[in-house]
Design a protein around this motif. Structure first.
Motif, PDB file in Angstrom:
ATOM      1  N   GLU A  60      16.201   6.153   8.166  1.00 34.96           N
ATOM      2  CA  GLU A  60      16.614   6.558   9.518  1.00 34.96           C
ATOM      3  C   GLU A  60      17.602   5.591  10.162  1.00 34.96           C
ATOM      4  OE1 GLU A  60      13.200   7.374  11.948  1.00 34.96           O
ATOM      5  OE2 GLU A  60      12.282   8.471  10.297  1.00 34.96           O
ATOM      6  N   GLN A  61      18.398   4.902   9.357  1.00 31.96           N
ATOM      7  CA  GLN A  61      19.374   3.968   9.889  1.00 31.96           C
ATOM      8  C   GLN A  61      20.774   4.526   9.657  1.00 31.96           C
ATOM      9  OE1 GLN A  61      18.390   1.590  11.817  1.00 31.96           O
ATOM     10  NE2 GLN A  61      16.274   2.160  11.356  1.00 31.96           N
ATOM     11  N   THR A  62      21.769   3.830  10.201  1.00 29.22           N
ATOM     12  CA  THR A  62      23.138   4.331  10.046  1.00 29.22           C
ATOM     13  C   THR A  62      24.056   3.220   9.547  1.00 29.22           C
ATOM     14  OG1 THR A  62      23.574   3.814  12.356  1.00 29.22           O
ATOM     15  CG2 THR A  62      23.011   6.090  11.867  1.00 29.22           C
ATOM     16  N   GLU A  86      24.543 -12.278  10.218  1.00 30.53           N
ATOM     17  CA  GLU A  86      24.510 -10.876  10.625  1.00 30.53           C
ATOM     18  C   GLU A  86      23.056 -10.435  10.801  1.00 30.53           C
ATOM     19  OE1 GLU A  86      25.769  -6.419   9.024  1.00 30.53           O
ATOM     20  OE2 GLU A  86      25.267  -7.963   7.575  1.00 30.53           O
ATOM     21  N   ILE A  87      22.779  -9.764  11.921  1.00 33.39           N
ATOM     22  CA  ILE A  87      21.445  -9.205  12.129  1.00 33.39           C
ATOM     23  C   ILE A  87      21.554  -7.701  11.887  1.00 33.39           C
ATOM     24  CG2 ILE A  87      19.479  -9.008  13.710  1.00 33.39           C
ATOM     25  CD1 ILE A  87      20.403 -11.938  13.272  1.00 33.39           C
ATOM     26  N   GLY A  88      20.804  -7.197  10.888  1.00 35.60           N
ATOM     27  CA  GLY A  88      20.838  -5.762  10.554  1.00 35.60           C
ATOM     28  C   GLY A  88      21.764  -5.500   9.374  1.00 35.60           C
ATOM     29  N   THR A  89      21.352  -5.887   8.184  1.00 31.74           N
ATOM     30  CA  THR A  89      22.172  -5.723   6.973  1.00 31.74           C
ATOM     31  C   THR A  89      22.524  -4.262   6.723  1.00 31.74           C
ATOM     32  OG1 THR A  89      20.823  -7.511   6.032  1.00 31.74           O
ATOM     33  CG2 THR A  89      22.326  -6.371   4.528  1.00 31.74           C
ATOM     34  N   GLY A  90      21.545  -3.373   6.916  1.00 29.13           N
ATOM     35  CA  GLY A  90      21.747  -1.937   6.699  1.00 29.13           C
ATOM     36  C   GLY A  90      22.321  -1.648   5.334  1.00 29.13           C
ATOM     37  N   SER A  91      23.437  -0.934   5.297  1.00 22.83           N
ATOM     38  CA  SER A  91      24.084  -0.563   4.035  1.00 22.83           C
ATOM     39  C   SER A  91      24.792  -1.752   3.382  1.00 22.83           C
ATOM     40  CB  SER A  91      25.133   0.517   4.297  1.00 22.83           C
ATOM     41  OG  SER A  91      26.222  -0.037   5.028  1.00 22.83           O
ATOM     42  N   GLY A  92      25.052  -2.815   4.163  1.00 18.45           N
ATOM     43  CA  GLY A  92      25.799  -3.962   3.643  1.00 18.45           C
ATOM     44  C   GLY A  92      27.293  -3.875   3.902  1.00 18.45           C
ATOM     45  N   TYR A  93      27.732  -2.806   4.581  1.00 17.68           N
ATOM     46  CA  TYR A  93      29.181  -2.620   4.784  1.00 17.68           C
ATOM     47  C   TYR A  93      29.790  -3.722   5.662  1.00 17.68           C
ATOM     48  CZ  TYR A  93      33.634  -0.532   6.101  1.00 17.68           C
ATOM     49  OH  TYR A  93      34.968  -0.326   6.327  1.00 17.68           O
ATOM     50  N   GLN A  94      29.147  -4.020   6.788  1.00 19.16           N
ATOM     51  CA  GLN A  94      29.664  -5.081   7.662  1.00 19.16           C
ATOM     52  C   GLN A  94      29.712  -6.420   6.907  1.00 19.16           C
ATOM     53  OE1 GLN A  94      30.323  -5.647  11.618  1.00 19.16           O
ATOM     54  NE2 GLN A  94      31.301  -7.094  10.214  1.00 19.16           N
ATOM     55  N   ARG A 110      15.207  -5.893   8.590  1.00 22.28           N
ATOM     56  CA  ARG A 110      13.752  -5.791   8.750  1.00 22.28           C
ATOM     57  C   ARG A 110      13.127  -4.566   8.070  1.00 22.28           C
ATOM     58  NH1 ARG A 110      11.503  -2.391  12.047  1.00 22.28           N
ATOM     59  NH2 ARG A 110       9.663  -3.606  12.581  1.00 22.28           N
ATOM     60  N   GLN A 111      13.976  -3.663   7.563  1.00 20.82           N
ATOM     61  CA  GLN A 111      13.450  -2.495   6.822  1.00 20.82           C
ATOM     62  C   GLN A 111      13.415  -2.872   5.355  1.00 20.82           C
ATOM     63  OE1 GLN A 111      12.745   0.767   7.280  1.00 20.82           O
ATOM     64  NE2 GLN A 111      13.429   1.292   9.352  1.00 20.82           N
ATOM     65  N   ASN A 112      12.219  -2.901   4.795  1.00 23.04           N
ATOM     66  CA  ASN A 112      12.087  -3.378   3.419  1.00 23.04           C
ATOM     67  C   ASN A 112      12.864  -2.519   2.418  1.00 23.04           C
ATOM     68  OD1 ASN A 112      11.243  -5.185   1.550  1.00 23.04           O
ATOM     69  ND2 ASN A 112       9.198  -4.319   1.305  1.00 23.04           N
ATOM     70  N   GLU A 113      12.820  -1.202   2.647  1.00 19.20           N
ATOM     71  CA  GLU A 113      13.492  -0.270   1.728  1.00 19.20           C
ATOM     72  C   GLU A 113      14.997  -0.569   1.660  1.00 19.20           C
ATOM     73  OE1 GLU A 113      14.499   4.513   1.750  1.00 19.20           O
ATOM     74  OE2 GLU A 113      13.017   3.727   3.157  1.00 19.20           O
ATOM     75  N   LEU A 114      15.599  -0.739   2.850  1.00 20.99           N
ATOM     76  CA  LEU A 114      17.034  -1.042   2.909  1.00 20.99           C
ATOM     77  C   LEU A 114      17.336  -2.428   2.366  1.00 20.99           C
ATOM     78  CD1 LEU A 114      18.236   0.266   6.378  1.00 20.99           C
ATOM     79  CD2 LEU A 114      19.150   0.863   4.132  1.00 20.99           C
ATOM     80  N   PHE A 115      16.477  -3.376   2.700  1.00 21.23           N
ATOM     81  CA  PHE A 115      16.666  -4.745   2.221  1.00 21.23           C
ATOM     82  C   PHE A 115      16.742  -4.756   0.694  1.00 21.23           C
ATOM     83  CE2 PHE A 115      14.481  -8.403   0.324  1.00 21.23           C
ATOM     84  CZ  PHE A 115      15.428  -9.383   0.592  1.00 21.23           C
ATOM     85  N   PHE A 205      24.281   2.284  19.489  1.00 24.68           N
ATOM     86  CA  PHE A 205      23.719   1.772  18.230  1.00 24.68           C
ATOM     87  C   PHE A 205      22.269   2.234  18.079  1.00 24.68           C
ATOM     88  CE2 PHE A 205      26.548  -1.600  16.573  1.00 24.68           C
ATOM     89  CZ  PHE A 205      27.468  -1.682  17.600  1.00 24.68           C
ATOM     90  N   VAL A 206      21.746   2.160  16.846  1.00 20.83           N
ATOM     91  CA  VAL A 206      20.301   2.323  16.652  1.00 20.83           C
ATOM     92  C   VAL A 206      19.642   1.054  17.213  1.00 20.83           C
ATOM     93  CG1 VAL A 206      20.492   3.813  14.615  1.00 20.83           C
ATOM     94  CG2 VAL A 206      20.345   1.341  14.276  1.00 20.83           C
ATOM     95  N   PRO A 207      18.381   1.165  17.667  1.00 26.26           N
ATOM     96  CA  PRO A 207      17.777   0.006  18.336  1.00 26.26           C
ATOM     97  C   PRO A 207      17.437  -1.159  17.393  1.00 26.26           C
ATOM     98  CG  PRO A 207      16.215   1.830  18.225  1.00 26.26           C
ATOM     99  CD  PRO A 207      17.517   2.349  17.701  1.00 26.26           C
TER     100      PRO A 207
HETATM  101  N1  SAH Z   1      25.419  -3.640   9.582  1.00 29.93           N
HETATM  102  C1  SAH Z   1      24.953  -2.368   9.090  1.00 29.93           C
HETATM  103  C2  SAH Z   1      24.552  -1.440  10.239  1.00 29.93           C
HETATM  104  C3  SAH Z   1      23.150  -1.046  10.097  1.00 29.93           C
HETATM  105  S1  SAH Z   1      22.382  -0.236  11.447  1.00 29.93           S
HETATM  106  C4  SAH Z   1      25.967  -1.701   8.175  1.00 29.93           C
HETATM  107  O1  SAH Z   1      27.098  -2.185   8.078  1.00 29.93           O
HETATM  108  O2  SAH Z   1      25.623  -0.719   7.518  1.00 29.93           O
HETATM  109  C5  SAH Z   1      21.336  -1.527  12.082  1.00 29.93           C
HETATM  110  C6  SAH Z   1      20.361  -2.168  11.127  1.00 29.93           C
HETATM  111  O3  SAH Z   1      19.588  -3.119  11.842  1.00 29.93           O
HETATM  112  C7  SAH Z   1      19.353  -1.196  10.491  1.00 29.93           C
HETATM  113  O4  SAH Z   1      19.429  -1.313   9.101  1.00 29.93           O
HETATM  114  C8  SAH Z   1      18.002  -1.688  11.029  1.00 29.93           C
HETATM  115  O5  SAH Z   1      16.938  -1.522  10.104  1.00 29.93           O
HETATM  116  C9  SAH Z   1      18.286  -3.160  11.307  1.00 29.93           C
HETATM  117  N2  SAH Z   1      17.379  -3.811  12.268  1.00 29.93           N
HETATM  118  C10 SAH Z   1      16.799  -3.274  13.372  1.00 29.93           C
HETATM  119  N3  SAH Z   1      16.046  -4.219  14.004  1.00 29.93           N
HETATM  120  C11 SAH Z   1      16.158  -5.365  13.275  1.00 29.93           C
HETATM  121  C12 SAH Z   1      15.618  -6.686  13.414  1.00 29.93           C
HETATM  122  N4  SAH Z   1      14.787  -7.012  14.422  1.00 29.93           N
HETATM  123  N5  SAH Z   1      15.947  -7.607  12.477  1.00 29.93           N
HETATM  124  C13 SAH Z   1      16.784  -7.299  11.441  1.00 29.93           C
HETATM  125  N6  SAH Z   1      17.321  -6.069  11.264  1.00 29.93           N
HETATM  126  C14 SAH Z   1      17.016  -5.108  12.162  1.00 29.93           C
END
Ligand code: SAH
Length: 213
Positions: A60-62, A86-94, A110-115, A205-207
């Protein structure tokens, strides 16, 4: 995992769109031109990779909109060899965009599946962050602080104090702040005890989820 002439052509068009929308930093535009964004999305969605839109990934992330990634990277004002968290690795694009610019990247998810998925995927493309960490980004990553820049890629309702504390003097924190709509905010550490703040328009953004543990 192919990057064809067609993909490269579409990327060039995307870069032109970003220039039209006001992105000026050449290093950022070059990085966007180099990173094969289509490989960061599930194969069925490849047709969407080079339009300037956010898109769903796993859990459920973007993956952030290219303009947003470009703008946040530009606002970081980093150069080759700088250290960025970077906080929020997500897909790794940034992270890949920063790595293309020669930045030393630390990233937390923080999402294990994405990590798990992204920690395997990025090195396959030759993108190697210095550290990829599974954990709560609210707390930052104090063991490797201080950083030249910190970029938060999820919506924060407040600016977490630990992130400010982990900036070098002169370092910049780029963070979207707000609940329903976020204001892109840049906090600069001007001395060991002082910070300045500037705002750069509205985003969605997603929260950023706070760890309840
Ligand atoms: N930088 C990413 C964007 C991902 S969206 C990209 O380039 O694809 C935001 C991400 O932040 C999501 O993967 C979400 O799981 C993560 N996230 C949300 N709260 C977080 C937290 N407290 N610590 C680390 N990651 C978090």
């Amino acid at each position: 995992m192919k990057d064809t002439f067609k993909h490269k052509g579409l990327r060039k068009k995307l870069v032109e769109t970003l220039i039209d929308k006001g992105i000026k930093d050449k290093a950022v535009l070059n990085a966007i031109n180099s990173v094969p964004r289509h490989l960061f999305m599930d194969s069925g969605f490849v047709g969407h990779a080079y339009v300037d839109k956010a898109f769903p990934i796993a859990a459920e992330q973007t993956i952030s909109q290219p303009y947003t990634v470009a703008r946040q990277t530009e606002l970081l004002e980093v150069k080759k060899g700088n250290k960025v968290l970077e906080i929020g690795t997500g897909s790794g694009y940034q992270a890949a965009v920063l790595l293309e610019m020669g930045v030393v990247v630390y990233t937390i998810e923080r999402q294990n599946e994405l990590f798990k998925k992204t920690s395997k995927f990025l090195p396959k493309l030759g993108y190697r962050p210095k550290k990829m960490v599974f954990g709560d980004g609210y707390k930052g990553l104090p063991e490797f602080a201080p950083y030249d820049g910190i970029v938060v890629t999820a919506a924060a309702s407040i600016v977490p104090k630990p992130l400010m504390a982990q900036l070098k003097v002169g370092g910049r924190l780029v963070i979207p702040v707000g609940d329903r709509i976020q204001i892109m905010t840049v906090i600069t550490r001007t001395s060991s005890t002082e910070f300045s703040k500037k705002e750069y328009g509205e985003y969605r953004f997603v929260p950023l989820l706070e760890d309840k543990n």
